[in-house]
Write a protein that holds these residues in place. Structure first.
Motif, PDB file in Angstrom:
ATOM      1  N   LEU A   2       6.524   8.002 -15.826  1.00  0.00           N
ATOM      2  CA  LEU A   2       7.294   7.821 -17.055  1.00  0.00           C
ATOM      3  C   LEU A   2       8.802   7.922 -16.802  1.00  0.00           C
ATOM      4  O   LEU A   2       9.612   7.723 -17.697  1.00  0.00           O
ATOM      5  N   ASN A   3       9.142   8.234 -15.584  1.00  0.00           N
ATOM      6  CA  ASN A   3      10.556   8.366 -15.225  1.00  0.00           C
ATOM      7  C   ASN A   3      10.977   7.087 -14.501  1.00  0.00           C
ATOM      8  O   ASN A   3      10.571   6.836 -13.362  1.00  0.00           O
ATOM      9  N   LYS A   4      11.807   6.286 -15.186  1.00  0.00           N
ATOM     10  CA  LYS A   4      12.169   4.964 -14.638  1.00  0.00           C
ATOM     11  C   LYS A   4      12.894   5.093 -13.297  1.00  0.00           C
ATOM     12  O   LYS A   4      12.650   4.315 -12.371  1.00  0.00           O
ATOM     13  N   THR A   5      13.785   6.093 -13.192  1.00  0.00           N
ATOM     14  CA  THR A   5      14.552   6.267 -11.950  1.00  0.00           C
ATOM     15  C   THR A   5      13.614   6.546 -10.782  1.00  0.00           C
ATOM     16  O   THR A   5      13.773   5.999  -9.689  1.00  0.00           O
ATOM     17  N   GLU A   6      12.633   7.414 -11.032  1.00  0.00           N
ATOM     18  CA  GLU A   6      11.715   7.772  -9.943  1.00  0.00           C
ATOM     19  C   GLU A   6      10.860   6.575  -9.544  1.00  0.00           C
ATOM     20  O   GLU A   6      10.646   6.336  -8.343  1.00  0.00           O
ATOM     21  N   VAL A   7      10.389   5.835 -10.528  1.00  0.00           N
ATOM     22  CA  VAL A   7       9.555   4.667 -10.214  1.00  0.00           C
ATOM     23  C   VAL A   7      10.380   3.653  -9.422  1.00  0.00           C
ATOM     24  O   VAL A   7       9.936   3.096  -8.412  1.00  0.00           O
ATOM     25  N   LYS A   8      11.603   3.433  -9.889  1.00  0.00           N
ATOM     26  CA  LYS A   8      12.465   2.455  -9.206  1.00  0.00           C
ATOM     27  C   LYS A   8      12.756   2.893  -7.770  1.00  0.00           C
ATOM     28  O   LYS A   8      12.683   2.099  -6.834  1.00  0.00           O
ATOM     29  N   SER A   9      13.054   4.183  -7.600  1.00  0.00           N
ATOM     30  CA  SER A   9      13.345   4.687  -6.244  1.00  0.00           C
ATOM     31  C   SER A   9      12.128   4.541  -5.339  1.00  0.00           C
ATOM     32  O   SER A   9      12.249   4.178  -4.173  1.00  0.00           O
ATOM     33  N   ALA A  10      10.947   4.842  -5.906  1.00  0.00           N
ATOM     34  CA  ALA A  10       9.714   4.755  -5.104  1.00  0.00           C
ATOM     35  C   ALA A  10       9.476   3.324  -4.643  1.00  0.00           C
ATOM     36  O   ALA A  10       9.162   3.066  -3.471  1.00  0.00           O
ATOM     37  N   LEU A  11       9.642   2.374  -5.555  1.00  0.00           N
ATOM     38  CA  LEU A  11       9.407   0.969  -5.188  1.00  0.00           C
ATOM     39  C   LEU A  11      10.475   0.477  -4.222  1.00  0.00           C
ATOM     40  O   LEU A  11      10.195  -0.234  -3.261  1.00  0.00           O
ATOM     41  N   GLN A  12      11.706   0.877  -4.477  1.00  0.00           N
ATOM     42  CA  GLN A  12      12.811   0.422  -3.630  1.00  0.00           C
ATOM     43  C   GLN A  12      12.650   0.940  -2.209  1.00  0.00           C
ATOM     44  O   GLN A  12      12.876   0.217  -1.245  1.00  0.00           O
ATOM     45  N   ALA A  13      12.242   2.197  -2.092  1.00  0.00           N
ATOM     46  CA  ALA A  13      12.141   2.808  -0.762  1.00  0.00           C
ATOM     47  C   ALA A  13      11.041   2.179   0.074  1.00  0.00           C
ATOM     48  O   ALA A  13      11.121   2.163   1.308  1.00  0.00           O
ATOM     49  N   THR A  14      10.014   1.675  -0.585  1.00  0.00           N
ATOM     50  CA  THR A  14       8.867   1.169   0.174  1.00  0.00           C
ATOM     51  C   THR A  14       8.814  -0.352   0.267  1.00  0.00           C
ATOM     52  O   THR A  14       8.240  -0.881   1.213  1.00  0.00           O
ATOM     53  N   LEU A  15       9.432  -1.052  -0.683  1.00  0.00           N
ATOM     54  CA  LEU A  15       9.341  -2.523  -0.661  1.00  0.00           C
ATOM     55  C   LEU A  15      10.598  -3.202  -0.109  1.00  0.00           C
ATOM     56  O   LEU A  15      10.535  -4.331   0.367  1.00  0.00           O
ATOM     57  N   ILE A  16      11.723  -2.539  -0.223  1.00  0.00           N
ATOM     58  CA  ILE A  16      12.989  -3.167   0.173  1.00  0.00           C
ATOM     59  C   ILE A  16      13.482  -2.517   1.453  1.00  0.00           C
ATOM     60  O   ILE A  16      13.715  -1.311   1.497  1.00  0.00           O
ATOM     61  N   LYS A  17      13.648  -3.350   2.502  1.00  0.00           N
ATOM     62  CA  LYS A  17      14.060  -2.779   3.784  1.00  0.00           C
ATOM     63  C   LYS A  17      15.371  -3.390   4.257  1.00  0.00           C
ATOM     64  O   LYS A  17      15.633  -3.519   5.457  1.00  0.00           O
ATOM     65  N   ASN A  18      16.224  -3.721   3.299  1.00  0.00           N
ATOM     66  CA  ASN A  18      17.413  -4.476   3.627  1.00  0.00           C
ATOM     67  C   ASN A  18      18.416  -4.228   2.518  1.00  0.00           C
ATOM     68  O   ASN A  18      18.085  -4.370   1.335  1.00  0.00           O
ATOM     69  N   ALA A  19      19.640  -3.871   2.864  1.00  0.00           N
ATOM     70  CA  ALA A  19      20.636  -3.556   1.840  1.00  0.00           C
ATOM     71  C   ALA A  19      20.897  -4.742   0.914  1.00  0.00           C
ATOM     72  O   ALA A  19      21.099  -4.587  -0.282  1.00  0.00           O
ATOM     73  N   ARG A  20      20.863  -5.954   1.477  1.00  0.00           N
ATOM     74  CA  ARG A  20      21.211  -7.129   0.659  1.00  0.00           C
ATOM     75  C   ARG A  20      20.130  -7.442  -0.369  1.00  0.00           C
ATOM     76  O   ARG A  20      20.422  -7.926  -1.449  1.00  0.00           O
ATOM     77  N   ILE A  66       0.842  -1.206   0.000  1.00  0.00           N
ATOM     78  CA  ILE A  66       0.000   0.000   0.000  1.00  0.00           C
ATOM     79  C   ILE A  66       0.874   1.252   0.000  1.00  0.00           C
ATOM     80  O   ILE A  66       0.621   2.221  -0.737  1.00  0.00           O
ATOM     81  N   ASP A  67       1.929   1.230   0.803  1.00  0.00           N
ATOM     82  CA  ASP A  67       2.865   2.371   0.817  1.00  0.00           C
ATOM     83  C   ASP A  67       3.447   2.586  -0.564  1.00  0.00           C
ATOM     84  O   ASP A  67       3.585   3.731  -1.031  1.00  0.00           O
ATOM     85  N   ALA A  68       3.811   1.479  -1.220  1.00  0.00           N
ATOM     86  CA  ALA A  68       4.420   1.596  -2.547  1.00  0.00           C
ATOM     87  C   ALA A  68       3.427   2.186  -3.535  1.00  0.00           C
ATOM     88  O   ALA A  68       3.790   3.028  -4.367  1.00  0.00           O
ATOM     89  N   ALA A  69       2.165   1.768  -3.434  1.00  0.00           N
ATOM     90  CA  ALA A  69       1.140   2.323  -4.325  1.00  0.00           C
ATOM     91  C   ALA A  69       0.987   3.824  -4.090  1.00  0.00           C
ATOM     92  O   ALA A  69       0.894   4.610  -5.039  1.00  0.00           O
ATOM     93  N   ASN A  70       0.985   4.211  -2.823  1.00  0.00           N
ATOM     94  CA  ASN A  70       0.891   5.650  -2.500  1.00  0.00           C
ATOM     95  C   ASN A  70       2.118   6.408  -2.999  1.00  0.00           C
ATOM     96  O   ASN A  70       2.012   7.540  -3.472  1.00  0.00           O
ATOM     97  N   ALA A  71       3.263   5.765  -2.904  1.00  0.00           N
ATOM     98  CA  ALA A  71       4.506   6.412  -3.360  1.00  0.00           C
ATOM     99  C   ALA A  71       4.488   6.598  -4.878  1.00  0.00           C
ATOM    100  O   ALA A  71       4.905   7.640  -5.388  1.00  0.00           O
ATOM    101  N   LEU A  72       3.973   5.600  -5.587  1.00  0.00           N
ATOM    102  CA  LEU A  72       3.920   5.711  -7.049  1.00  0.00           C
ATOM    103  C   LEU A  72       3.020   6.867  -7.478  1.00  0.00           C
ATOM    104  O   LEU A  72       3.235   7.474  -8.525  1.00  0.00           O
ATOM    105  N   ALA A  73       2.026   7.153  -6.651  1.00  0.00           N
ATOM    106  CA  ALA A  73       1.127   8.266  -6.973  1.00  0.00           C
ATOM    107  C   ALA A  73       1.831   9.615  -6.875  1.00  0.00           C
ATOM    108  O   ALA A  73       1.349  10.620  -7.402  1.00  0.00           O
ATOM    109  N   GLU A  74       2.980   9.641  -6.213  1.00  0.00           N
ATOM    110  CA  GLU A  74       3.685  10.914  -6.009  1.00  0.00           C
ATOM    111  C   GLU A  74       4.826  11.138  -6.995  1.00  0.00           C
ATOM    112  O   GLU A  74       5.454  12.186  -6.977  1.00  0.00           O
ATOM    113  N   VAL A  75       5.119  10.123  -7.815  1.00  0.00           N
ATOM    114  CA  VAL A  75       6.262  10.281  -8.726  1.00  0.00           C
ATOM    115  C   VAL A  75       5.793  10.275 -10.180  1.00  0.00           C
ATOM    116  O   VAL A  75       4.646   9.937 -10.467  1.00  0.00           O
ATOM    117  N   ASP A  76       6.715  10.621 -11.060  1.00  0.00           N
ATOM    118  CA  ASP A  76       6.430  10.621 -12.488  1.00  0.00           C
ATOM    119  C   ASP A  76       6.557   9.182 -12.989  1.00  0.00           C
ATOM    120  O   ASP A  76       7.653   8.613 -13.004  1.00  0.00           O
TER     121      ASP A  76
END
Lengths: 459, 299
Positions: free
Chosen positions: A40-58, A28-38
């Protein structure tokens, strides 16, 4: 046409199948995050998903790969799905051919015709076993066919079951052997397929191309650490042990009893205030350093694990009261090790492995535990933590279990560092057997070792 | 919160914080979603700096809770000023004895008032008039019990003090948690946060940071410093890799020595600024050496 939400949920599902924990709240957080980014911008989409779905450096490495494979053009996606379907069809054809190859000829006397009739009987194998057969080298396949040929034509005592078990046994052995070979080539990423080709081709490609994490040696199977990396591994072990040891070596720590006043110390402290309790003193607990007793399996494949683990444990000497170590395979021996001089790590490893090789190649845990319980009883007390390093495969497992149960009553804890990867535990009876009497943890990498020592032994 | 990515990026750069797009996006999302941001990475890569930068960007107070092993609620949230209460009781006893009256209930109310409450960082953040930035630094040093306590505070931003009632935050703080990754944080805490991992910078990024913070070193020297540090980080298995802060110190030290390029002698003289460990220094000399390092970065 699939909606954005559908695609995004599929992606989260792929991550879960790749053993990354993704909760619904994070989705749900990731869906909300995607609503805040562009979008069409791959970097922004990737950052949004990474920040909300991945909680571990590895997990980032796995995420990166999965992202690159998932977010492609529809044409590329379809091409990959088609490729996978084609591969599966080819596999099915191979298994069908294998099923037709693995037949046994049974001769039976036919009363009607007064003659021997030869019937071909298919060996009943599971799809997994058939799959293993298709992966075998030609030589191994020929050997199996030869067994069938030799057994053919003998109808006495209904040997069908016997032949079946022989072939199944051979294929099970090969399955284990092939898996081991694969793991030695590259680290194994836990994953599960879904049955949906659209997702499975990504899951399998990520899992198969996984090269391991950045700090490879931490996550490499200890027995695969090459001789040229020994020095580096030794340094890493000493660093890990030292940082753990200094964290734990404080004499006192804040009591977990949450601010219980230490009356005696408070009174003594406040005498010069005329008895008014101005300065309160609280109970602090003295850290009890554990006493460790190590029992390492040094049979053929195990010796290297034992040597790394011993080196690590001895590196914790500042945080531990006492360490006694024993090695066993067919024999049993107490060892005294000198790991204090950093420069002698390789030599000490070499000496240790040499010592270990004198004890034989098999494993007799029962013998080792029996001797500990009888000849070294003085070392087994309520402060002792017994650490067993073994893959559980031993002679006389039931007898060993009895000895283990007896030992457990005398000591503080029994921790089993199992060098067998967890994926094999379900199919290994001895794992289930011994885990009834101890706390068992998967431990075949330095990362496992550090985590277990930190959380389970010194924590 | 009314903010857009571009203005956030510009503001951060104006504050001297050089970072990749990924960091800007992640911070932006944390602010937009109203979630705490959990920043993990090696020591000295700029985790704490983000909180300071945000405080400057939003022109607000930075409230810092430095975590350590054994940190508990009393040190993090609030505590009654026990000594002051005791002294007040002692003085009141004398006064009431002289006045021959019973002031018990008034005394009880007064010693459990805000005057006697020691507000620690979390409570300060809750009671702040203006939205502050709350930095919970090195959360991995605390234990699981404290983490569980933190869930409660971070979920509701209210605290119940039996003597004073429930205190709710007037403004939800911007929460930044940092971790050096010394232990695995609980899933519960990670789930409540937006996650950011900051790795050691690339050579280009480190040069930009050096040019922003130590421009007097000049581009050539800064390039060499960045290359040297990157080389050490990737080629040596040392206990403590040089952080960005140490790189900046090294640059300043070289400026103080009027250096315009890295030479083996200068490296030997100033090695202490980037390698803070005897074993690491010995390892450096054994495997790399100042001469080889100078040659490597001079190319």
């Amino acid at each position: 046409m699939q909606t954005l939400e559908f695609n995004f949920v599929q992606f989260a599902h792929i991550l879960r199948q790749l053993d990354i924990r993704v909760s619904s709240a994070e989705v749900i957080d990731a869906a909300n995050a995607l609503a805040e980014v562009d979008l069409l911008n791959k970097t922004e989409v990737k950052s949004a998903l990474q920040a909300t779905l991945i909680k571990n450096a590895r997990d980032r490495l796995i995420f990166d790969k999965a992202f690159e494979l998932f977010f492609v053009t529809p044409e590329e996606k379809q091409r990959r799905i088609n490729q996978r379907v084609q591969q599966l069809l080819e596999k099915e054809a191979q298994m069908q051919a294998a099923s037709e190859e693995l037949v046994w000829s049974e001769s039976q006397w036919q009363e009607e015709t007064d003659s021997m009739e030869v019937q071909e009987v298919k060996i009943e194998l599971t799809p997994e076993q058939l799959d293993t057969y298709t992966q075998l080298p030609e030589q191994a396949k020929e050997q199996i066919k030869k067994i069938l040929e030799q057994a053919s034509g003998n109808s006495i005592n209904s040997p069908q079951e016997l032949i079946q078990r022989t072939i199944q046994g051979a294929l099970n052995y090969w399955k284990y052997h092939l898996l081991k070979q694969e793991e030695e080539k590259q680290p194994r990423l836990n994953h599960q397929t879904t049955g949906d080709h659209a997702l499975d081709h990504i899951i399998e490609e990520v899992a198969n191309s996984f090269q391991g994490y950045d700090e490879e040696i931490h996550f490499q199977d200890m027995k695969n650490i090459s001789d040229k990396d020994l020095e580096r591994a030794g340094r890493i072990i000493r660093q890990l042990a030292r940082s753990l040891g200094t964290r734990i070596s404080r004499r006192y720590r804040q009591s977990r009893k949450r601010r219980r006043v230490d009356i005696r110390r408070t009174i003594r402290k406040n005498i010069h205030y005329g008895g008014v309790m101005l300065d309160l003193k609280y109970i602090t607990g003295r850290v009890q350093k554990p006493q460790l007793l190590l029992l390492c399996d040094v049979s053929e494949s195990m010796a290297r694990y034992g040597s790394f683990i011993l080196q690590f444990i001895y590196g914790l000497s500042s945080a531990v009261d006492q360490i006694d170590s024993f090695i066993f395979s067919e024999g049993f021996q107490q060892v005294s090790l000198n790991f204090h001089d950093d420069n002698d790590f390789e030599q000490t490893m070499a000496d240790f492995l040499n010592e270990a090789s004198k004890l034989g190649r098999g494993t007799d845990l029962h013998q080792a535990l029996y001797k500990l319980n009888s000849d070294y009883r003085r070392l087994l007390n309520s402060k002792t933590i017994v650490i067993i390093v073994s893959d559980t495969k031993t002679l006389a497992a039931e007898k060993a279990l009895t000895q283990l149960a007896a030992m457990k009553k005398s000591v503080k804890d029994v921790i089993w560092l199992n060098t067998l990867p967890k994926s094999y535990w379900e199919s290994t009876k001895t794992v289930w057997l011994f885990s009834k009497e101890c706390r068992m943890f998967e431990c075949y990498t330095l990362a496992h070792l550090e985590k277990i020592v930190r959380q389970k032994i010194l924590g | 919160m009314n903010i857009d990515k571009n203005s956030l990026r510009q503001s951060m750069e104006q504050q001297g914080y050089i970072c990749e797009e990924e960091i800007v996006i992640t911070v932006f999302l944390a602010l937009k979603l109203g979630k705490p941001i959990l920043i993990e990475g090696a020591p000295g890569v700029g985790k704490t700096e983000i909180a300071k930068v945000l405080a400057n960007v939003f022109n607000t107070e930075l409230i810092r809770l430095q975590c350590y092993e054994g940190l508990d609620e009393n040190k993090a949230l609030y505590e009654w000023n026990y000594q002051r209460q005791l002294l007040q009781i002692q003085m009141s006893q004398k006064l009431t004895a002289e006045a021959n009256s019973d002031g018990g209930s008034c005394l009880e109310q007064s010693i459990f008032s805000y005057d006697y409450l020691l507000t620690r960082p979390l409570l300060k953040a809750i009671l702040a008039e203006r939205q502050p930035v709350l930095l919970i630094d090195e959360i991995d040093k605390t234990d699981h019990e404290f983490e569980a306590f933190l869930f409660e505070v971070l979920s509701d931003f209210q605290v119940s003090i039996p003597e004073l009632g429930t205190l709710k935050a007037k403004q939800i703080p911007i929460v930044v948690l940092t971790s050096n990754g010394e232990r695995e944080l609980s899933e519960g805490l990670k789930r409540r946060c937006v996650y950011l991992y900051i790795n050691y910078p690339t050579v280009d990024k480190e040069v930009r940071i050096l040019m922003a913070k130590v421009p007097e070193a000049g581009e050539t020297l800064n390039q060499q410093i960045a290359k040297a540090v990157a080389f050490i980080r990737s080629n040596l298995e040392i206990m403590k890799k040089p952080s960005i802060a140490e790189t900046l110190d090294w640059a300043r030290a070289l400026v103080a020595l009027h250096a315009d390029a890295l030479t083996p002698d200068l490296i030997d003289m100033t090695l202490n600024l980037i390698l803070k460990n005897k074993a690491d220094k010995e390892l450096f000399q054994e495997h790399i050496g100042s001469k080889r390092l100078a040659e490597n970065v001079g190319r």
